[in-house]
Design an enzyme around this catalytic site. Structure first.
Site, PDB file in Angstrom:
ATOM      1  N   HIS A 102     -82.151  78.946 -20.283  1.00 50.21           N
ATOM      2  CA  HIS A 102     -82.212  78.756 -18.835  1.00 50.21           C
ATOM      3  C   HIS A 102     -81.010  79.355 -18.106  1.00 50.21           C
ATOM      4  O   HIS A 102     -80.973  79.335 -16.884  1.00 50.21           O
ATOM      5  CB  HIS A 102     -82.299  77.265 -18.503  1.00 50.21           C
ATOM      6  CG  HIS A 102     -83.405  76.543 -19.219  1.00 50.21           C
ATOM      7  ND1 HIS A 102     -83.196  75.856 -20.394  1.00 50.21           N
ATOM      8  CD2 HIS A 102     -84.722  76.448 -18.938  1.00 50.21           C
ATOM      9  CE1 HIS A 102     -84.347  75.342 -20.806  1.00 50.21           C
ATOM     10  NE2 HIS A 102     -85.291  75.691 -19.947  1.00 50.21           N
ATOM     11  N   GLN A 140     -76.530  75.831 -28.929  1.00 47.99           N
ATOM     12  CA  GLN A 140     -75.390  75.111 -29.516  1.00 47.99           C
ATOM     13  C   GLN A 140     -75.345  75.307 -31.029  1.00 47.99           C
ATOM     14  O   GLN A 140     -74.275  75.439 -31.625  1.00 47.99           O
ATOM     15  CB  GLN A 140     -75.504  73.618 -29.156  1.00 47.99           C
ATOM     16  CG  GLN A 140     -74.274  72.833 -29.581  1.00 47.99           C
ATOM     17  CD  GLN A 140     -74.338  71.383 -29.149  1.00 47.99           C
ATOM     18  OE1 GLN A 140     -74.892  71.070 -28.104  1.00 47.99           O
ATOM     19  NE2 GLN A 140     -73.771  70.498 -29.951  1.00 47.99           N
TER      20      GLN A 140
END
Ligand SMILES: [Zn+2]
Length: 211
Positions: A102, A140
């Site tokens: 995003h 991540q």
């Protein structure tokens, strides 16, 4: 120059577009204008006149990690340990990154440890390595692995442990709007991977926090 591009291209296991193949600053600013119009903005109003240039400049800073090679930062010269062979842990390295899904911020802390094998890194180099990978679009999980493997490759210690705790703004601000939830990821190499007691030592040291 070719050598720099070559090593950057595979930096962190990802291909990086050479500068010569990237759009110009003017094209990037036009892309921002397109997004503003798509959102419904009047791009002629005074408050927005300089916004495309400011956004392009901000992106240049937020994503500066594409033009830096962690291998250069980590270097090829190391300090002698003088007999020290226990864990070196740098914890609570704050970072800001952006999710690749995003392009919304990921805000968190990285904890990085390694078990030296005759040589150690300057401590600031670990934080700089985190910074380089943070200033790219990330997941991540990948960022955790990239930091561990970069240190592993260059320093060749007995093992590397990386833990990242982060909040994803794409979860807090949109979609399911889960605020305040953090995601934890870990990556272990060498003795941290093979010897559970080394993982326990790492986790135990992390728990001695002031907060
Ligand atoms: Zn996201």
């Amino acid at each position: 120059m070719d050598a720099i591009l070559k090593s950057l291209e595979k930096s962190g296991g990802r291909k990086i577009l050479p500068k010569s193949k990237r759009p110009s600053q003017a094209e990037a600013e036009d892309a921002v204008r397109t997004l503003l119009k798509w959102m419904g903005e009047d791009i002629e109003r005074e408050g927005l006149l300089d916004t495309p240039a400011r956004v392009a400049k901000a992106y240049g800073e937020l994503f500066a990690g594409y033009d830096e090679d962690p291998q250069d930062v980590l270097g090829r010269t190391f300090e002698e340990v003088g007999g020290y062979d226990d864990m070196v842990l740098v914890k609570d390295i704050s970072f800001h990154s952006h999710c690749e899904h995003h392009m919304v911020p990921i805000i968190g802390k990285a904890h990085v440890a390694y078990l030296p094998d005759g040589k150690v890194l300057g401590l600031s180099k670990i934080a700089r390595t985190v910074e380089i990978f943070a200033r790219r679009l990330q997941t991540q999980e990948n960022m955790t692995a990239q930091i561990a493997h970069a240190i592993d490759e260059v320093l060749q210690p007995r093992g590397v442990a990386v833990m990242i705790e982060a909040e994803h703004m794409c979860m807090a601000m949109r979609g399911i709007r889960k605020q305040g939830s953090t995601t934890t990821t870990t990556c272990f190499t060498g003795e941290f991977r093979n010897q559970p007691n080394e993982q326990v030592n790492f986790m135990t040291l992390l728990r001695f926090r002031k907060d």
